[in-house]
Design a protein around this motif. Sequence first.
Motif, PDB file in Angstrom:
ATOM      1  N   THR A 115      45.506  -6.407  51.524  1.00  0.00           N
ATOM      2  CA  THR A 115      45.779  -5.910  49.996  1.00  0.00           C
ATOM      3  C   THR A 115      45.006  -4.883  49.609  1.00  0.00           C
ATOM      4  O   THR A 115      45.094  -4.402  48.579  1.00  0.00           O
ATOM      5  CB  THR A 115      45.808  -7.388  49.138  1.00  0.00           C
ATOM      6  OG1 THR A 115      47.015  -8.283  49.897  1.00  0.00           O
ATOM      7  CG2 THR A 115      46.381  -7.098  47.751  1.00  0.00           C
TER       8      THR A 115
ATOM      9  N   ASP B 229      47.803   0.149  47.494  1.00  0.00           N
ATOM     10  CA  ASP B 229      49.263  -0.091  47.268  1.00  0.00           C
ATOM     11  C   ASP B 229      50.206   0.575  48.203  1.00  0.00           C
ATOM     12  O   ASP B 229      51.322   0.644  48.355  1.00  0.00           O
ATOM     13  CB  ASP B 229      49.859   0.225  46.065  1.00  0.00           C
ATOM     14  CG  ASP B 229      49.501   1.506  45.540  1.00  0.00           C
ATOM     15  OD1 ASP B 229      48.797   2.259  46.254  1.00  0.00           O
ATOM     16  OD2 ASP B 229      49.984   1.782  44.274  1.00  0.00           O
TER      17      ASP B 229
ATOM     18  N   ARG C 135      45.535 -11.174  54.911  1.00  0.00           N
ATOM     19  CA  ARG C 135      46.192 -10.685  54.237  1.00  0.00           C
ATOM     20  C   ARG C 135      45.542 -10.091  52.742  1.00  0.00           C
ATOM     21  O   ARG C 135      45.749  -9.186  52.105  1.00  0.00           O
ATOM     22  CB  ARG C 135      47.425 -11.505  53.560  1.00  0.00           C
ATOM     23  CG  ARG C 135      48.524 -10.785  52.996  1.00  0.00           C
ATOM     24  CD  ARG C 135      49.738 -11.491  52.699  1.00  0.00           C
ATOM     25  NE  ARG C 135      49.753 -12.451  51.768  1.00  0.00           N
ATOM     26  CZ  ARG C 135      50.100 -13.734  51.792  1.00  0.00           C
ATOM     27  NH1 ARG C 135      50.487 -14.207  52.649  1.00  0.00           N
ATOM     28  NH2 ARG C 135      49.973 -14.590  50.698  1.00  0.00           N
ATOM     29  N   LYS C 136      44.466 -10.890  52.462  1.00  0.00           N
ATOM     30  CA  LYS C 136      43.564 -10.192  51.393  1.00  0.00           C
ATOM     31  C   LYS C 136      43.011  -9.258  51.755  1.00  0.00           C
ATOM     32  O   LYS C 136      42.860  -8.003  50.819  1.00  0.00           O
ATOM     33  CB  LYS C 136      42.458 -11.325  51.063  1.00  0.00           C
ATOM     34  CG  LYS C 136      42.967 -12.753  50.225  1.00  0.00           C
ATOM     35  CD  LYS C 136      41.666 -13.581  49.950  1.00  0.00           C
ATOM     36  CE  LYS C 136      42.169 -15.017  49.348  1.00  0.00           C
ATOM     37  NZ  LYS C 136      41.060 -15.760  49.174  1.00  0.00           N
TER      38      LYS C 136
ATOM     39  N   ASP D 193      53.540  -5.834  50.201  1.00  0.00           N
ATOM     40  CA  ASP D 193      54.092  -6.563  49.148  1.00  0.00           C
ATOM     41  C   ASP D 193      55.227  -7.333  49.361  1.00  0.00           C
ATOM     42  O   ASP D 193      55.961  -8.404  48.884  1.00  0.00           O
ATOM     43  CB  ASP D 193      54.019  -6.020  47.663  1.00  0.00           C
ATOM     44  CG  ASP D 193      53.000  -5.762  47.128  1.00  0.00           C
ATOM     45  OD1 ASP D 193      51.725  -6.289  47.692  1.00  0.00           O
ATOM     46  OD2 ASP D 193      52.535  -4.865  46.352  1.00  0.00           O
TER      47      ASP D 193
END
Length: 152
Positions: free
Chosen positions: A60, A64, A56-57, A17
């Motif tokens: 993700t 976390d 990036r998806k 993030d």
Amino acid sequence: MNVKTINPFELPSLPLDNYLQLPSYQAIYFVFSEDEIAYIGKTKNLTQRLKAHNRRKQFTKMGDKTRIAWLECSDTQLLGQVETALINYFKPKLNGTNNPDASDRLTVYFSDDTTLKKIEEWAKEENRSASNLAATLLAKAVQDKDKQEKSA
């Protein structure tokens, strides 16, 4: 360089993030979650690469605890060789696989060579790829249009 001596989990890293806080230098980067390396890549500009990364998806969705670690590599000639050696040694699960988000890509053709050459020169000045610069410019144009429509 002996890749066996490189431990990605001990390299400088940030949570996924926080990718905008990554340094902007040339590097090999590692995407991992807990104790599993998912992806290894190379870039001439770490910040810009992660900003526009087409996986990036996927990163993700790993959760976390996903982090980006990097190994600075100032020698452009070695960048590809080091990346290949690290991929062969660590065998990350996403390297060499189809990207389910690849449909998010857009191919652009210019009617003249001048525009493309100017984009390539601009990208070179910023030490990034032309496709990364083009994606950034298009995203900014869409955001500007959305703001105009909301204020109208």
